[in-house]
Scaffold this motif. Structure first.
Motif, PDB file in Angstrom:
ATOM      1  N   ASP A  74       0.809  -1.215   0.000  1.00 17.45           N
ATOM      2  CA  ASP A  74       0.000   0.000   0.000  1.00 17.45           C
ATOM      3  C   ASP A  74       0.847   1.272   0.000  1.00 17.45           C
ATOM      4  OD1 ASP A  74       0.821   0.208   2.584  1.00 17.45           O
ATOM      5  OD2 ASP A  74      -1.162  -0.029   3.489  1.00 17.45           O
ATOM      6  N   ASN A  75       2.192   1.114  -0.063  1.00 19.62           N
ATOM      7  CA  ASN A  75       3.022   2.306  -0.253  1.00 19.62           C
ATOM      8  C   ASN A  75       3.566   2.371  -1.689  1.00 19.62           C
ATOM      9  OD1 ASN A  75       4.826   0.217  -0.173  1.00 19.62           O
ATOM     10  ND2 ASN A  75       5.935   0.903   1.659  1.00 19.62           N
ATOM     11  N   ASP A  76       3.077   1.457  -2.533  1.00 23.42           N
ATOM     12  CA  ASP A  76       3.515   1.430  -3.931  1.00 23.42           C
ATOM     13  C   ASP A  76       2.553   2.270  -4.769  1.00 23.42           C
ATOM     14  OD1 ASP A  76       4.073   0.849  -6.574  1.00 23.42           O
ATOM     15  OD2 ASP A  76       4.568  -1.254  -6.171  1.00 23.42           O
ATOM     16  N   PRO A  77       3.059   3.365  -5.379  1.00 25.48           N
ATOM     17  CA  PRO A  77       2.195   4.250  -6.171  1.00 25.48           C
ATOM     18  C   PRO A  77       1.459   3.506  -7.289  1.00 25.48           C
ATOM     19  CG  PRO A  77       4.434   5.140  -6.011  1.00 25.48           C
ATOM     20  CD  PRO A  77       4.466   3.778  -5.387  1.00 25.48           C
ATOM     21  N   ALA A  78       1.999   2.365  -7.714  1.00 23.58           N
ATOM     22  CA  ALA A  78       1.362   1.593  -8.791  1.00 23.58           C
ATOM     23  C   ALA A  78      -0.040   1.143  -8.394  1.00 23.58           C
ATOM     24  CB  ALA A  78       2.206   0.376  -9.139  1.00 23.58           C
ATOM     25  N   PHE A  79      -0.297   1.027  -7.086  1.00 22.40           N
ATOM     26  CA  PHE A  79      -1.585   0.498  -6.642  1.00 22.40           C
ATOM     27  C   PHE A  79      -2.497   1.583  -6.081  1.00 22.40           C
ATOM     28  CE2 PHE A  79       1.493  -3.060  -6.147  1.00 22.40           C
ATOM     29  CZ  PHE A  79       1.096  -3.741  -7.289  1.00 22.40           C
ATOM     30  N   GLU A  80      -2.079   2.852  -6.246  1.00 23.54           N
ATOM     31  CA  GLU A  80      -2.927   3.945  -5.763  1.00 23.54           C
ATOM     32  C   GLU A  80      -4.209   3.993  -6.595  1.00 23.54           C
ATOM     33  OE1 GLU A  80      -0.891   7.619  -5.263  1.00 23.54           O
ATOM     34  OE2 GLU A  80      -2.720   8.674  -4.670  1.00 23.54           O
ATOM     35  N   GLY A  81      -5.341   3.910  -5.913  1.00 19.37           N
ATOM     36  CA  GLY A  81      -6.639   3.930  -6.604  1.00 19.37           C
ATOM     37  C   GLY A  81      -6.895   2.680  -7.432  1.00 19.37           C
ATOM     38  N   ALA A  82      -6.092   1.642  -7.211  1.00 17.03           N
ATOM     39  CA  ALA A  82      -6.181   0.441  -8.051  1.00 17.03           C
ATOM     40  C   ALA A  82      -7.576  -0.172  -8.028  1.00 17.03           C
ATOM     41  CB  ALA A  82      -5.155  -0.590  -7.588  1.00 17.03           C
ATOM     42  N   ASN A  83      -7.985  -0.674  -9.191  1.00 13.49           N
ATOM     43  CA  ASN A  83      -9.210  -1.439  -9.315  1.00 13.49           C
ATOM     44  C   ASN A  83      -8.946  -2.823  -8.719  1.00 13.49           C
ATOM     45  OD1 ASN A  83     -11.185  -3.219 -10.260  1.00 13.49           O
ATOM     46  ND2 ASN A  83     -11.414  -2.125 -12.209  1.00 13.49           N
ATOM     47  N   SER A  84      -9.589  -3.118  -7.601  1.00 14.94           N
ATOM     48  CA  SER A  84      -9.290  -4.369  -6.894  1.00 14.94           C
ATOM     49  C   SER A  84      -9.664  -5.601  -7.707  1.00 14.94           C
ATOM     50  CB  SER A  84      -9.988  -4.389  -5.538  1.00 14.94           C
ATOM     51  OG  SER A  84      -9.432  -3.383  -4.711  1.00 14.94           O
ATOM     52  N   LEU A  85     -10.630  -5.466  -8.620  1.00 12.64           N
ATOM     53  CA  LEU A  85     -10.968  -6.620  -9.465  1.00 12.64           C
ATOM     54  C   LEU A  85      -9.776  -7.017 -10.325  1.00 12.64           C
ATOM     55  CD1 LEU A  85     -14.605  -5.983 -10.750  1.00 12.64           C
ATOM     56  CD2 LEU A  85     -13.867  -7.614  -9.010  1.00 12.64           C
ATOM     57  N   LYS A  86      -9.002  -6.000 -10.761  1.00 10.85           N
ATOM     58  CA  LYS A  86      -7.800  -6.310 -11.552  1.00 10.85           C
ATOM     59  C   LYS A  86      -6.767  -7.027 -10.689  1.00 10.85           C
ATOM     60  CE  LYS A  86      -8.079  -2.847 -15.177  1.00 10.85           C
ATOM     61  NZ  LYS A  86      -7.704  -1.473 -15.562  1.00 10.85           N
ATOM     62  N   LEU A  87      -6.678  -6.637  -9.430  1.00  7.05           N
ATOM     63  CA  LEU A  87      -5.750  -7.307  -8.521  1.00  7.05           C
ATOM     64  C   LEU A  87      -6.210  -8.752  -8.282  1.00  7.05           C
ATOM     65  CD1 LEU A  87      -5.125  -4.451  -5.892  1.00  7.05           C
ATOM     66  CD2 LEU A  87      -3.990  -4.844  -8.088  1.00  7.05           C
ATOM     67  N   LEU A  88      -7.527  -8.936  -8.163  1.00  6.60           N
ATOM     68  CA  LEU A  88      -8.061 -10.292  -7.981  1.00  6.60           C
ATOM     69  C   LEU A  88      -7.744 -11.156  -9.203  1.00  6.60           C
ATOM     70  CD1 LEU A  88      -9.720 -12.490  -6.577  1.00  6.60           C
ATOM     71  CD2 LEU A  88     -11.797 -11.404  -7.460  1.00  6.60           C
ATOM     72  N   LYS A  89      -7.855 -10.541 -10.380  1.00  6.29           N
ATOM     73  CA  LYS A  89      -7.523 -11.248 -11.618  1.00  6.29           C
ATOM     74  C   LYS A  89      -6.072 -11.738 -11.568  1.00  6.29           C
ATOM     75  CE  LYS A  89      -9.474 -10.427 -16.160  1.00  6.29           C
ATOM     76  NZ  LYS A  89     -10.120  -9.434 -17.000  1.00  6.29           N
ATOM     77  N   ALA A  90      -5.200 -10.863 -11.088  1.00  7.54           N
ATOM     78  CA  ALA A  90      -3.775 -11.216 -10.993  1.00  7.54           C
ATOM     79  C   ALA A  90      -3.569 -12.345  -9.987  1.00  7.54           C
ATOM     80  CB  ALA A  90      -2.958  -9.984 -10.598  1.00  7.54           C
ATOM     81  N   VAL A  91      -4.286 -12.292  -8.869  1.00  5.80           N
ATOM     82  CA  VAL A  91      -4.165 -13.358  -7.862  1.00  5.80           C
ATOM     83  C   VAL A  91      -4.679 -14.676  -8.442  1.00  5.80           C
ATOM     84  CG1 VAL A  91      -5.066 -14.180  -5.645  1.00  5.80           C
ATOM     85  CG2 VAL A  91      -4.219 -11.838  -5.854  1.00  5.80           C
ATOM     86  N   ALA A  92      -5.808 -14.620  -9.149  1.00  2.00           N
ATOM     87  CA  ALA A  92      -6.366 -15.839  -9.758  1.00  2.00           C
ATOM     88  C   ALA A  92      -5.383 -16.416 -10.779  1.00  2.00           C
ATOM     89  CB  ALA A  92      -7.712 -15.535 -10.408  1.00  2.00           C
ATOM     90  N   SER A  93      -4.713 -15.557 -11.546  1.00  2.00           N
ATOM     91  CA  SER A  93      -3.713 -16.040 -12.516  1.00  2.00           C
ATOM     92  C   SER A  93      -2.561 -16.728 -11.802  1.00  2.00           C
ATOM     93  CB  SER A  93      -3.136 -14.877 -13.342  1.00  2.00           C
ATOM     94  OG  SER A  93      -4.134 -14.292 -14.099  1.00  2.00           O
TER      95      SER A  93
END
Ligand code: MG
Length: 162
Positions: free
Chosen positions: A65-84
């Motif tokens: 949560d200190n990585d600017p890459a994830f600021e305002g991130a769409n969590s569904l996209k993060l879930l997609k990455a976890v599922a992959s």
């Protein structure tokens, strides 16, 4: 067949001036959840359940949560990455069951869209994704409107391709 079970839990504070996003659905409400990403507490709990099933740590390690890459991130996209990640390790998601605790607003009208969003992100049929909502009867941090919490549990099975 090998199986793994995982559980996830998350809490976010409610605050003015933020959108309320749960399971990728923007819900009309006077407050939203505070967080570095879109603060989608439901999707975060689901991600932690998937990671937990394979002892892969938690979302804070994967998406700091200190990585600017994830600021305002769409969590569904993060879930997609976890599922992959789960798929790449030879596992598939058999089902997910999640509960959101919130005093207000009424979440029932938005549950089916949340299920579709979560199922799409994990690339599994929607009938394998359960989302439930409850109040905590006016008690505690959800009851007094300070925040929302979510829990999730999942079952993974090996995909038999190894
Ligand atoms: Mg979170």
């Amino acid at each position: 067949m090998d199986m793994r079970i995982g559980q996830g839990y998350d809490v976010h504070r409610l605050t003015e001036g933020r959108k309320l996003i749960l399971g990728g659905v923007e819900i009309p409400f006077e407050k939203g959840l505070l967080g570095h990403s879109d603060a989608d507490v439901l999707t975060h709990a689901v991600m932690d359940a998937l990671l937990g099933a394979l002892a892969l740590g938690d979302i804070g390690q994967h998406f700091p949560d200190n990585d600017p890459a994830f600021e305002g991130a769409n969590s569904l996209k993060l879930l997609k990455a976890v599922a992959s990640l789960i798929h790449s390790k030879g596992w598939k998601v058999q089902n997910v069951d999640a509960t959101v605790a919130a005093q207000r607003p009424k979440l029932a009208p938005f549950i089916s869209e949340m299920r579709v969003n979560l199922a799409d992100a994990m690339q599994i049929p929607v009938d394998r994704v359960s989302v439930k909502a409850t109040t905590e009867e006016g008690l505690g941090i959800t009851g007094n409107g300070d925040g929302m919490t979510a829990t999730a549990i999942c079952l993974l099975v090996d995909d038999g391709e190894e």
